[in-house]
Design a protein around this motif. Structure first.
Motif, PDB file in Angstrom:
ATOM      1  N   GLU A  23       0.834  -1.203   0.000  1.00  0.00           N
ATOM      2  CA  GLU A  23       0.000   0.000   0.000  1.00  0.00           C
ATOM      3  C   GLU A  23       0.871   1.256   0.000  1.00  0.00           C
ATOM      4  O   GLU A  23       0.534   2.270  -0.629  1.00  0.00           O
ATOM      5  N   MET A  24       2.005   1.172   0.711  1.00  0.00           N
ATOM      6  CA  MET A  24       2.925   2.298   0.714  1.00  0.00           C
ATOM      7  C   MET A  24       3.541   2.498  -0.668  1.00  0.00           C
ATOM      8  O   MET A  24       3.790   3.624  -1.102  1.00  0.00           O
ATOM      9  N   ILE A  25       3.779   1.395  -1.391  1.00  0.00           N
ATOM     10  CA  ILE A  25       4.300   1.492  -2.758  1.00  0.00           C
ATOM     11  C   ILE A  25       3.290   2.187  -3.660  1.00  0.00           C
ATOM     12  O   ILE A  25       3.644   3.043  -4.479  1.00  0.00           O
ATOM     13  N   ASP A  26       2.021   1.817  -3.508  1.00  0.00           N
ATOM     14  CA  ASP A  26       0.973   2.468  -4.304  1.00  0.00           C
ATOM     15  C   ASP A  26       0.950   3.970  -4.052  1.00  0.00           C
ATOM     16  O   ASP A  26       0.824   4.775  -4.989  1.00  0.00           O
ATOM     17  N   ASP A  27       1.065   4.357  -2.773  1.00  0.00           N
ATOM     18  CA  ASP A  27       1.075   5.784  -2.426  1.00  0.00           C
ATOM     19  C   ASP A  27       2.276   6.483  -3.050  1.00  0.00           C
ATOM     20  O   ASP A  27       2.169   7.593  -3.580  1.00  0.00           O
ATOM     21  N   ALA A  28       3.437   5.807  -2.971  1.00  0.00           N
ATOM     22  CA  ALA A  28       4.658   6.407  -3.509  1.00  0.00           C
ATOM     23  C   ALA A  28       4.564   6.579  -5.019  1.00  0.00           C
ATOM     24  O   ALA A  28       5.027   7.577  -5.578  1.00  0.00           O
ATOM     25  N   LEU A  29       3.950   5.617  -5.713  1.00  0.00           N
ATOM     26  CA  LEU A  29       3.779   5.711  -7.161  1.00  0.00           C
ATOM     27  C   LEU A  29       2.886   6.898  -7.531  1.00  0.00           C
ATOM     28  O   LEU A  29       3.163   7.638  -8.480  1.00  0.00           O
ATOM     29  N   MET A  30       1.823   7.072  -6.757  1.00  0.00           N
ATOM     30  CA  MET A  30       0.907   8.180  -7.031  1.00  0.00           C
ATOM     31  C   MET A  30       1.593   9.525  -6.814  1.00  0.00           C
ATOM     32  O   MET A  30       1.259  10.522  -7.457  1.00  0.00           O
ATOM     33  N   LYS A  31       2.580   9.567  -5.914  1.00  0.00           N
ATOM     34  CA  LYS A  31       3.284  10.817  -5.618  1.00  0.00           C
ATOM     35  C   LYS A  31       4.543  10.993  -6.459  1.00  0.00           C
ATOM     36  O   LYS A  31       5.299  11.937  -6.254  1.00  0.00           O
ATOM     37  N   GLY A  32       4.794  10.043  -7.379  1.00  0.00           N
ATOM     38  CA  GLY A  32       5.938  10.173  -8.268  1.00  0.00           C
ATOM     39  C   GLY A  32       7.268   9.933  -7.597  1.00  0.00           C
ATOM     40  O   GLY A  32       8.240  10.643  -7.878  1.00  0.00           O
ATOM     41  N   ALA A  33       7.353   8.945  -6.715  1.00  0.00           N
ATOM     42  CA  ALA A  33       8.603   8.658  -6.006  1.00  0.00           C
ATOM     43  C   ALA A  33       9.684   8.210  -6.974  1.00  0.00           C
ATOM     44  O   ALA A  33       9.413   7.668  -8.049  1.00  0.00           O
ATOM     45  N   SER A  34      10.929   8.397  -6.594  1.00  0.00           N
ATOM     46  CA  SER A  34      12.068   8.043  -7.450  1.00  0.00           C
ATOM     47  C   SER A  34      12.226   6.526  -7.523  1.00  0.00           C
ATOM     48  O   SER A  34      11.778   5.798  -6.634  1.00  0.00           O
ATOM     49  N   PRO A  35      12.894   6.027  -8.571  1.00  0.00           N
ATOM     50  CA  PRO A  35      13.149   4.587  -8.687  1.00  0.00           C
ATOM     51  C   PRO A  35      13.896   4.021  -7.481  1.00  0.00           C
ATOM     52  O   PRO A  35      13.641   2.896  -7.064  1.00  0.00           O
ATOM     53  N   GLU A  36      14.826   4.781  -6.926  1.00  0.00           N
ATOM     54  CA  GLU A  36      15.577   4.315  -5.762  1.00  0.00           C
ATOM     55  C   GLU A  36      14.654   4.099  -4.568  1.00  0.00           C
ATOM     56  O   GLU A  36      14.765   3.105  -3.851  1.00  0.00           O
ATOM     57  N   THR A  37      13.735   5.045  -4.360  1.00  0.00           N
ATOM     58  CA  THR A  37      12.782   4.918  -3.260  1.00  0.00           C
ATOM     59  C   THR A  37      11.873   3.727  -3.468  1.00  0.00           C
ATOM     60  O   THR A  37      11.601   2.951  -2.538  1.00  0.00           O
ATOM     61  N   LEU A  38      11.403   3.540  -4.706  1.00  0.00           N
ATOM     62  CA  LEU A  38      10.529   2.409  -5.012  1.00  0.00           C
ATOM     63  C   LEU A  38      11.265   1.083  -4.812  1.00  0.00           C
ATOM     64  O   LEU A  38      10.672   0.101  -4.352  1.00  0.00           O
ATOM     65  N   SER A  39      12.556   1.065  -5.130  1.00  0.00           N
ATOM     66  CA  SER A  39      13.349  -0.152  -4.943  1.00  0.00           C
ATOM     67  C   SER A  39      13.433  -0.513  -3.466  1.00  0.00           C
ATOM     68  O   SER A  39      13.318  -1.691  -3.089  1.00  0.00           O
TER      69      SER A  39
END
Length: 284
Positions: A57-73
């Motif tokens: 769920e936190m990944i979904d939130d980060a994607l919606m906010k345009g998080a960087s690839p490093e953060t998503l990793s």
């Protein structure tokens, strides 16, 4: 609205910084709570809040906010660890529930013959009989059994019993012994006999099973008989695996050597070494 910045620079954190903070705080909170589903997120100027979100769920939130690839990793790594922990918890719960229903194993097979060493007479439970009794219980809780066998030339045969849960977590129990060359077995039969023997014992050890008339491997009518060569190999392998002091081990069992161990003490010896093996594993 056109021309409006969604996340203007200033006293507030940028999206990348906020996502990174989420990762760091979530990691710390999940470690503290043994990676449960509740994570603590601390933002500047706010009190700590408990947010019931999974890493996905936190990944979904980060994607919606345009998080960087490093953060998503980092979030994906956290998700992987969380899934493994959930699978481990599910395995433990299933094993606990299954063990509460596992029956006492009944010995339906009997060996009775006389050789130059004297009479050998004992009862045992075969692998098929054990699985007939425990298989339905394990399946009911999403558990399954499989084996891995290694039989290198001039080396002891190693059999690993693997208990796996439907969620993916599994645990293993391994024993080794030499080829069973007793009787008139050919080379293939001697390997098969040892493999079957070790499959039984690794399964019983992994599940903590007990057998009725508990004299497996012993001589029911000859309590002075010693353990077989295969059983001696098992004990010595476990002593080596647990780095046990063989002299202290023999002293505890009041025997002069492993090879001269009375058959009636075999089960106790295996139990002692299994307990030490679990203790060593728990202590890392």
């Amino acid at each position: 609205m056109s021309g409006t910045l969604i996340d203007p620079p200033g006293s507030e954190q940028s999206i990348g910084e906020l996502a990174a903070a989420v990762v760091d705080n979530a990691h710390q909170a999940m470690e503290a709570k043994r990676m449960g589903t509740a994570v603590e997120i601390q933002r500047p100027g706010e009190h700590t809040a408990v947010v019931s979100k999974t890493p996905m769920e936190m990944i979904d939130d980060a994607l919606m906010k345009g998080a960087s690839p490093e953060t998503l990793s980092k979030l994906m790594d956290l998700q992987e660890r969380w899934e493994k922990n959930q699978a481990r918890k599910a395995f433990a719960a299933a094993m606990s529930a299954a063990k509460a229903e596992l029956p006492r194993i009944v010995k339906t097979r009997k060996v009775d013959f006389t050789s130059q060493k004297g009479r050998t007479n004992y009862q045992y439970e075969d692998l098929a009989g054990i699985m007939d009794q425990v298989g339905p219980v394990l399946s009911r809780y999403g558990l399954s059994i499989r084996y891995r066998t290694v039989a290198e030339p001039n080396q002891p045969i190693a059999v690993t019993c693997i208990i796996e849960h439907s969620d993916g977590h599994h645990e293993e129990n391994t024993l080794m012994a030499g080829r069973d060359e007793s009787g008139n077995k050919n080379s293939i039969q001697s390997i098969g006999s040892t493999v079957t023997y070790l499959q039984r014992y690794t399964l019983k050890a992994a599940l903590g099973l007990a057998a009725a008339a508990d004299d497996d491997g012993g001589k029911a009518d000859d309590t002075n008989g010693t353990i077989t060569d295969a059983e001696c190999e098992i004990i010595l392998s476990m002593i080596n695996e647990t780095e046990s002091d063989i002299a202290k081990f023999c002293a505890t069992l009041q025997i002069d050597s492993v090879k001269e161990m009375p058959a009636i003490k075999f089960r106790r010896a295996v139990g002692m070494l299994e307990a030490k093996k679990r203790k060593v594993a728990a202590n890392g």
